[in-house]
Scaffold this motif. Structure first.
Motif, PDB file in Angstrom:
ATOM      1  N   GLY A  29      -8.261   9.913  -3.793  1.00  0.00           N
ATOM      2  CA  GLY A  29      -6.961   9.806  -3.193  1.00  0.00           C
ATOM      3  C   GLY A  29      -6.499   8.654  -2.339  1.00  0.00           C
ATOM      4  N   CYS A  30      -5.223   8.424  -2.489  1.00  0.00           N
ATOM      5  CA  CYS A  30      -4.834   6.980  -1.599  1.00  0.00           C
ATOM      6  C   CYS A  30      -4.652   7.656  -0.134  1.00  0.00           C
ATOM      7  N   ILE A  31      -5.227   6.919   0.890  1.00  0.00           N
ATOM      8  CA  ILE A  31      -5.051   7.551   2.407  1.00  0.00           C
ATOM      9  C   ILE A  31      -3.674   6.928   3.113  1.00  0.00           C
ATOM     10  N   ARG A  32      -2.999   6.155   2.342  1.00  0.00           N
ATOM     11  CA  ARG A  32      -1.704   5.894   2.971  1.00  0.00           C
ATOM     12  C   ARG A  32      -0.577   5.785   1.893  1.00  0.00           C
ATOM     13  N   PRO A  33      -0.272   6.814   1.437  1.00  0.00           N
ATOM     14  CA  PRO A  33       0.551   6.996   0.189  1.00  0.00           C
ATOM     15  C   PRO A  33       1.840   6.705   0.659  1.00  0.00           C
ATOM     16  N   VAL A  51       3.299   8.245  -3.807  1.00  0.00           N
ATOM     17  CA  VAL A  51       2.738   7.005  -4.839  1.00  0.00           C
ATOM     18  C   VAL A  51       1.542   6.496  -3.874  1.00  0.00           C
ATOM     19  N   PRO A  52       0.449   5.955  -4.813  1.00  0.00           N
ATOM     20  CA  PRO A  52      -0.668   5.415  -3.880  1.00  0.00           C
ATOM     21  C   PRO A  52      -0.406   3.894  -3.415  1.00  0.00           C
ATOM     22  N   CYS A  53      -0.724   3.367  -2.348  1.00  0.00           N
ATOM     23  CA  CYS A  53      -0.358   2.452  -1.573  1.00  0.00           C
ATOM     24  C   CYS A  53      -0.770   0.977  -2.310  1.00  0.00           C
ATOM     25  N   GLY A  54      -1.616   1.024  -3.347  1.00  0.00           N
ATOM     26  CA  GLY A  54      -2.309   0.116  -4.339  1.00  0.00           C
ATOM     27  C   GLY A  54      -2.737  -1.064  -3.401  1.00  0.00           C
ATOM     28  N   HIS A  55      -3.520  -0.926  -2.263  1.00  0.00           N
ATOM     29  CA  HIS A  55      -4.078  -1.958  -1.336  1.00  0.00           C
ATOM     30  C   HIS A  55      -5.472  -2.355  -2.142  1.00  0.00           C
ATOM     31  N   VAL A  60      -8.763  -0.994   4.223  1.00  0.00           N
ATOM     32  CA  VAL A  60      -7.331  -0.615   4.290  1.00  0.00           C
ATOM     33  C   VAL A  60      -7.397   1.035   3.588  1.00  0.00           C
ATOM     34  N   CYS A  61      -7.599   0.817   2.268  1.00  0.00           N
ATOM     35  CA  CYS A  61      -7.519   2.077   1.356  1.00  0.00           C
ATOM     36  C   CYS A  61      -8.674   2.079   0.500  1.00  0.00           C
ATOM     37  N   PRO A  62      -9.835   2.874   0.705  1.00  0.00           N
ATOM     38  CA  PRO A  62     -10.908   2.920  -0.038  1.00  0.00           C
ATOM     39  C   PRO A  62     -10.600   3.309  -1.746  1.00  0.00           C
ATOM     40  N   SER A  63      -9.713   4.173  -1.680  1.00  0.00           N
ATOM     41  CA  SER A  63      -9.454   4.542  -3.111  1.00  0.00           C
ATOM     42  C   SER A  63      -8.617   3.865  -3.847  1.00  0.00           C
ATOM     43  N   CYS A  64      -7.550   3.122  -3.114  1.00  0.00           N
ATOM     44  CA  CYS A  64      -6.680   2.031  -4.081  1.00  0.00           C
ATOM     45  C   CYS A  64      -7.665   1.066  -4.297  1.00  0.00           C
ATOM     46  N   ALA A  65      -8.434   0.590  -3.183  1.00  0.00           N
ATOM     47  CA  ALA A  65      -9.218  -0.750  -3.480  1.00  0.00           C
ATOM     48  C   ALA A  65     -10.271  -0.377  -4.795  1.00  0.00           C
TER      49      ALA A  65
END
Ligand SMILES: [Zn+2]
Ligand SMILES: [Zn+2]
Length: 536
Positions: A29-33, A51-55, A60-65
């Motif tokens: 999961g995104c940690i800065r949604p 919505v996921p941050c998409g970084h 910054v955000c392990p899941s999105c990365a």
């Protein structure tokens, strides 16, 4: 009664919030949604959607990365072993682009007429205008030139042209797929290649990548090679295409080696022999025709001053105008040497790879390994030798001009291109000077246009479609919902900690649904599937 705890024991207990964050990460999961409010226009029903941050950086955000990296891996895999030409569809030009091209057409016609009428000065002015319009056309996002062959307006002499590489040249055929070979058993195969290229040596280094003798290590050349690495890679691709005679396609990633010099891993479609690659590499270089920087004309205590009325920088002692960028380029003579010649080092690594093989998967792993990290974070400087090495490279980059518009040109007595007030050498805001970029400010992933025939957005859409299909959810009608951002002042705004709890709950539901859908697809009886949750 709970036994009394010591302070140490209490400090050793994890924070509940950290556990939630870790759980979100474990579940992808995104940690800065970002919180959006979705209103169903038909029913009036309101739902909060995270919505996921998409970084793309794991810091910054392990899941999105991780998701972004998986997407790149999919893109790499799909293009590498294509056996049919990808279909590339150009987007239609937009209104702004059309307007620029129309202006450009007018300028051309008037200029040609003026030339016919013998009005040389007018013709020259209109040529100047055409050149500016060409820049606008490029800036508006159109590729190529409206008038092929006419590249740069500053092309009065041949002195700044790149010397032609010493290579056999073949006409470049439009095909993008390599040769097919037939095995003795009649099976056809089409090998592709995985290549790693490095910069040249700047001095002897130890196993930790730091110089054996820092005083003898050529930091200036290291800095310049990093600054011009993208241009050098471009030249290599051009040379490879001419040498091989087809429109070679690549998926490449740039990352630093331990010695902090950039190197590049590339997957190419088709093959060439090591001897051929060595020949192309030896003939590949990029000449930087910039003004000389050998002499410091204005150190930090004697900086050029800005002259508001004329929009120029003046010499602080004489009050005279400093040469502009164009003047300085014109002053480069036939007998002058380029400021820098970037080349790849003689060492390289190349191996043939077959589609779907274990090697192919391993190489894609290599290619995407460091994408979730900043260039400088790929190897963290831990020892004092490593830190000193990084420090010396940063020093070398501080006053090295990164581009024609770099503030550092003032130090060498030249006005930067598009000079403006407040420029200070050593304070250029160009990415290349920043520590985390190590001189390389280009993109981390370089993909040729006809690699898979798809953009990253297309690959993302593919993945979403697959997920929705697996779950048996129909994609929702986009016209049915109204989306609004939720801001901190709104009554339904969720603080970050609350959002994280929602992310964890959503992801768990989503996981369960996916597992059930897979089981159903393989014919096993599904578990209860009442909740579906938000899509990834
Ligand atoms: Zn995120
Ligand atoms: Zn700069």
């Amino acid at each position: 009664m709970t036994p009394r705890q010591t302070r140490t024991q209490r400090l050793a207990m994890p924070f509940a919030r950290d556990v939630v964050r870790d759980l979100a990460v474990t579940n992808g999961g995104c940690i800065r949604p970002v919180q959006l409010r979705r209103t169903d226009i038909h029913t009036g029903q309101i739902e909060q959607v995270l919505v996921p941050c998409g970084h793309t950086l794991a810091t910054v955000c392990p899941s999105c990365a991780e998701r972004a990296k998986a997407l790149r891996a999919a893109q790499c895999r799909e293009g590498w072993h294509l056996d049919t030409e990808p279909v590339v569809v150009s987007d239609d030009p937009d209104d702004v682009q059309l307007a620029w091209v129309e202006h450009r057409a007018d300028a051309q016609q008037m200029g040609d007429q003026a030339r016919t009428d013998g009005l040389d000065e007018t013709a020259a002015e209109l040529d100047e205008l055409s050149a500016e319009l060409d820049e606008e056309i490029t800036r508006s996002g159109l590729r190529g030139n409206v008038l092929p062959g006419r590249t740069e307006r500053r092309h009065r002499s041949t002195r700044r042209r790149q010397d032609a590489p010493d290579l056999p040249r073949r006409a470049v055929a439009p095909r993008t797929i390599g040769r097919t070979y037939t095995a003795p058993d009649g099976k056809a195969f089409r090998p592709s290649m995985f290549i790693t290229l490095t910069c040249d040596s700047y001095g002897k280094i130890g196993p930790d990548g730091t110089p054996v003798d820092p005083g003898a290590y050529d930091y200036q050349r290291a800095a310049r090679d990093a600054l011009h690495f993208t241009a050098l890679f471009d030249r290599l691709v051009q040379n490879l295409r001419r040498f091989l005679g087809y429109d070679l396609q690549y998926f490449a990633t740039v990352e630093p080696q331990r010695r902090l010099a950039p190197h590049i891993h590339l997957a190419i479609r088709g093959t060439l022999s090591r001897t051929e690659l060595r020949q192309v590499l030896a003939a590949t270089y990029h000449q930087v025709w910039w003004p000389p920087t050998g002499q410091i004309r204005h150190d930090d205590a004697h900086l050029p001053v800005w002259h508001e009325a004329s929009g120029n920088y003046l010499d602080p002692s004489t009050g005279e105008l400093l040469p502009t960028w164009d003047d300085a380029l014109d002053a480069i003579g036939r007998e002058d040497e380029p400021l820098h010649v970037a080349r790849f080092g003689p060492k390289f690594d190349a191996q043939g790879v077959l589609g779907g093989s274990k090697d192919s998967a391993r190489c894609i792993g290599y290619l995407t390994k460091y994408l979730t990290k900043n260039v400088a974070d790929c190897y963290l400087a831990t020892t004092s030798a490593e830190q000193a090495h990084a420090e010396r490279l940063a020093d070398a980059l501080r006053y090295e001009p990164c581009s024609p518009t770099c503030a550092n040109w003032l130090r060498y007595g030249v006005q930067p291109k598009n000079a403006r007030e407040g420029m200070r050498p050593g304070r250029c805001t160009g990415k290349a000077h920043r520590r985390e970029y190590l001189g390389y400010a280009g993109r981390r992933v370089l993909v040729s246009r006809k690699w898979s025939g798809k953009t990253l957005a297309d690959h993302r859409a593919d993945r979403k479609a697959w997920l929705l299909e697996t779950l048996g959810i129909a994609d929702t009608d986009p016209a049915r919902f109204m989306w609004e951002p939720v801001t901190p002042g709104d009554p339904d705004h969720m603080p970050p900690a609350q959002r994280l709890l929602h992310v964890v709950a959503d992801r768990q539901r989503w996981h369960a649904a996916l597992i059930n859908a897979r089981a159903r697809a393989s014919g096993e009886p599904p578990e209860d599937l009442s909740a579906t949750g938000q899509a990834a």
